[in-house]
Design a protein around this motif. Structure first.
Motif, PDB file in Angstrom:
ATOM      1  N   ARG A  63       0.832  -1.189   0.000  1.00  0.00           N
ATOM      2  CA  ARG A  63       0.000   0.000   0.000  1.00  0.00           C
ATOM      3  C   ARG A  63       0.871   1.246   0.000  1.00  0.00           C
ATOM      4  N   PRO A  64       0.402   2.348  -0.606  1.00  0.00           N
ATOM      5  CA  PRO A  64      -0.922   2.510  -1.210  1.00  0.00           C
ATOM      6  C   PRO A  64      -0.982   1.902  -2.616  1.00  0.00           C
ATOM      7  N   TYR A  65      -2.158   1.391  -2.982  1.00  0.00           N
ATOM      8  CA  TYR A  65      -2.323   0.834  -4.317  1.00  0.00           C
ATOM      9  C   TYR A  65      -3.768   0.992  -4.777  1.00  0.00           C
ATOM     10  N   ALA A  66      -3.954   0.840  -6.099  1.00  0.00           N
ATOM     11  CA  ALA A  66      -5.281   0.909  -6.698  1.00  0.00           C
ATOM     12  C   ALA A  66      -5.385  -0.178  -7.754  1.00  0.00           C
ATOM     13  N   LEU A  67      -6.611  -0.496  -8.154  1.00  0.00           N
ATOM     14  CA  LEU A  67      -6.870  -1.466  -9.213  1.00  0.00           C
ATOM     15  C   LEU A  67      -7.477  -0.748 -10.413  1.00  0.00           C
ATOM     16  N   PHE A  68      -6.991  -1.088 -11.609  1.00  0.00           N
ATOM     17  CA  PHE A  68      -7.552  -0.534 -12.840  1.00  0.00           C
ATOM     18  C   PHE A  68      -7.920  -1.674 -13.768  1.00  0.00           C
ATOM     19  N   GLY A  69      -9.210  -1.827 -14.045  1.00  0.00           N
ATOM     20  CA  GLY A  69      -9.684  -2.843 -14.970  1.00  0.00           C
ATOM     21  C   GLY A  69     -10.083  -2.203 -16.285  1.00  0.00           C
ATOM     22  N   TYR A  70      -9.491  -2.707 -17.376  1.00  0.00           N
ATOM     23  CA  TYR A  70      -9.689  -2.114 -18.701  1.00  0.00           C
ATOM     24  C   TYR A  70     -10.559  -3.020 -19.549  1.00  0.00           C
ATOM     25  N   CYS A  71     -11.649  -2.442 -20.081  1.00  0.00           N
ATOM     26  CA  CYS A  71     -12.583  -3.205 -20.907  1.00  0.00           C
ATOM     27  C   CYS A  71     -13.102  -4.395 -20.078  1.00  0.00           C
ATOM     28  N   SER A  72     -13.048  -5.621 -20.597  1.00  0.00           N
ATOM     29  CA  SER A  72     -13.565  -6.755 -19.830  1.00  0.00           C
ATOM     30  C   SER A  72     -12.771  -7.002 -18.553  1.00  0.00           C
ATOM     31  N   GLY A  73     -11.532  -6.499 -18.496  1.00  0.00           N
ATOM     32  CA  GLY A  73     -10.751  -6.602 -17.260  1.00  0.00           C
ATOM     33  C   GLY A  73     -11.386  -5.847 -16.112  1.00  0.00           C
ATOM     34  N   ALA A  74     -12.310  -4.924 -16.436  1.00  0.00           N
ATOM     35  CA  ALA A  74     -12.993  -4.167 -15.386  1.00  0.00           C
ATOM     36  C   ALA A  74     -13.828  -5.080 -14.503  1.00  0.00           C
ATOM     37  N   LEU A  75     -14.459  -6.081 -15.111  1.00  0.00           N
ATOM     38  CA  LEU A  75     -15.274  -7.002 -14.319  1.00  0.00           C
ATOM     39  C   LEU A  75     -14.396  -7.799 -13.368  1.00  0.00           C
ATOM     40  N   LEU A  76     -13.257  -8.268 -13.847  1.00  0.00           N
ATOM     41  CA  LEU A  76     -12.351  -9.030 -12.992  1.00  0.00           C
ATOM     42  C   LEU A  76     -11.814  -8.152 -11.867  1.00  0.00           C
ATOM     43  N   ALA A  77     -11.437  -6.922 -12.181  1.00  0.00           N
ATOM     44  CA  ALA A  77     -10.938  -6.005 -11.152  1.00  0.00           C
ATOM     45  C   ALA A  77     -12.004  -5.737 -10.098  1.00  0.00           C
ATOM     46  N   TYR A  78     -13.244  -5.546 -10.548  1.00  0.00           N
ATOM     47  CA  TYR A  78     -14.348  -5.310  -9.621  1.00  0.00           C
ATOM     48  C   TYR A  78     -14.561  -6.506  -8.692  1.00  0.00           C
ATOM     49  N   LEU A  79     -14.560  -7.706  -9.259  1.00  0.00           N
ATOM     50  CA  LEU A  79     -14.783  -8.898  -8.449  1.00  0.00           C
ATOM     51  C   LEU A  79     -13.644  -9.129  -7.462  1.00  0.00           C
ATOM     52  N   VAL A  80     -12.417  -8.853  -7.875  1.00  0.00           N
ATOM     53  CA  VAL A  80     -11.275  -8.976  -6.963  1.00  0.00           C
ATOM     54  C   VAL A  80     -11.385  -7.938  -5.845  1.00  0.00           C
ATOM     55  N   CYS A  81     -11.780  -6.723  -6.207  1.00  0.00           N
ATOM     56  CA  CYS A  81     -11.947  -5.670  -5.206  1.00  0.00           C
ATOM     57  C   CYS A  81     -13.025  -6.059  -4.198  1.00  0.00           C
ATOM     58  N   ARG A  82     -14.102  -6.625  -4.686  1.00  0.00           N
ATOM     59  CA  ARG A  82     -15.181  -7.053  -3.800  1.00  0.00           C
ATOM     60  C   ARG A  82     -14.721  -8.184  -2.883  1.00  0.00           C
ATOM     61  N   ARG A  83     -13.934  -9.117  -3.452  1.00  0.00           N
ATOM     62  CA  ARG A  83     -13.412 -10.220  -2.638  1.00  0.00           C
ATOM     63  C   ARG A  83     -12.453  -9.704  -1.579  1.00  0.00           C
ATOM     64  N   LEU A  84     -11.630  -8.729  -1.925  1.00  0.00           N
ATOM     65  CA  LEU A  84     -10.702  -8.146  -0.951  1.00  0.00           C
ATOM     66  C   LEU A  84     -11.464  -7.487   0.204  1.00  0.00           C
ATOM     67  N   ALA A  85     -12.569  -6.845  -0.132  1.00  0.00           N
ATOM     68  CA  ALA A  85     -13.377  -6.205   0.912  1.00  0.00           C
ATOM     69  C   ALA A  85     -13.945  -7.237   1.873  1.00  0.00           C
ATOM     70  N   GLU A  86     -14.202  -8.441   1.369  1.00  0.00           N
ATOM     71  CA  GLU A  86     -14.722  -9.516   2.217  1.00  0.00           C
ATOM     72  C   GLU A  86     -13.618 -10.176   3.047  1.00  0.00           C
ATOM     73  N   LEU A  87     -12.393 -10.204   2.496  1.00  0.00           N
ATOM     74  CA  LEU A  87     -11.299 -10.946   3.131  1.00  0.00           C
ATOM     75  C   LEU A  87     -10.434 -10.128   4.070  1.00  0.00           C
ATOM     76  N   SER A  88     -10.193  -8.875   3.733  1.00  0.00           N
ATOM     77  CA  SER A  88      -9.154  -8.122   4.439  1.00  0.00           C
ATOM     78  C   SER A  88      -9.735  -7.146   5.451  1.00  0.00           C
TER      79      SER A  88
END
Length: 257
Positions: A82-107
């Motif tokens: 940290r500090p860090y951010a996630l950037f999902g481009y085109c269809s990668g946006a869905l994967l970035a969103y799902l990873v971000c959501r999973r991180l919110a559940e885990l960390s």
């Protein structure tokens, strides 16, 4: 699989902020080399390093979206600086969103007043996950029709579409990525504690205004919408502006240059 799930793109020894990028379908770290070079020295660009492409071409592509999300979120939770951010481009946006959501559940947040995980989620050229229209038939089409439909729908950058000789190499990863997208079913959950920036091209006819505004349902704070003078392919058509806007959104002073 022993290879790293995220790898640096270029050398940024003095970087103080890390940006993890999730490329478009079929893309790998090398596709981000030009964009990464546009950022200031304080921004380290890292890319998702998936099997079935580039340095991991010999490995079979992954086809289980939930398993991939768990793998990537677990890796970030263990190694992200940290500090860090996630950037999902085109269809990668869905994967970035799902990873971000999973991180919110885990960390758990180290500071009770601060959100866990990344400081910001940036999504480019992609509608909100609860309303996005996915190409569910595309992965099952025969090769000639797969490419015909993909190009007609603008599912790959022009430079990829024009290089027919590369299609046999690129197709397995593209099919796997679009296959994971095709199997996605949105599961409603609490809004993310992470702020969201939505990046889109002024001339992108593939994403509606409603699809972009739908991202406001995915965060506790109102998303920032940033328009670029481009079509769907922001990184290919407006890399300087894209890097500048991202730098501004993650708080780099250089962004005012």
């Amino acid at each position: 699989m022993s290879a790293s799930w995220f790898v640096p793109v270029g050398e940024r020894a003095e970087g103080r902020f890390r940006l993890y990028v999730f490329p478009n379908a079929g893309g790998g770290p090398a596709s981000l080399t030009d964009l990464a070079a546009r950022f200031p020295p304080e921004v380290e660009v890292w890319a998702v390093n998936l099997p079935g492409r580039q340095a991991r071409l010999a490995e079979p592509p992954l086809t289980d979206l939930d398993a991939l999300v768990d793998l990537l979120a677990g890796d970030l939770l263990a190694t992200a600086r940290r500090p860090y951010a996630l950037f999902g481009y085109c269809s990668g946006a869905l994967l970035a969103y799902l990873v971000c959501r999973r991180l919110a559940e885990l960390s758990p947040a180290t500071d009770p007043g601060a959100p866990p995980g990344p400081e910001r989620l940036l999504v480019g050229s992609f509608a909100a996950p609860d309303v996005v229209l996915l190409l569910r038939r595309l992965p099952s089409l025969p090769s000639w029709l797969f490419w015909e439909q993909l190009i007609e729908l603008g599912g790959v950058p022009a430079e990829v579409a024009e290089r027919e000789v590369l299609r046999p190499v690129l197709e397995p990863a593209l099919r796997a990525d679009f296959g994971m997208l095709a199997g996605y079913r949105h599961r409603p959950g609490p809004p993310l504690p992470t702020p969201i920036t939505v990046l889109y091209g002024r001339r992108d006819g593939s994403v509606s205004r409603g699809g972009l505004l739908g991202w406001r349902r995915q965060s506790v704070s109102r998303p920032s919408l940033r328009e670029l003078d481009a079509s769907h392919w922001l990184a290919e058509e407006a890399p300087d502006r894209l890097a500048a806007v991202i730098a501004e959104e993650i708080g780099c002073a250089w962004a005012t240059a």
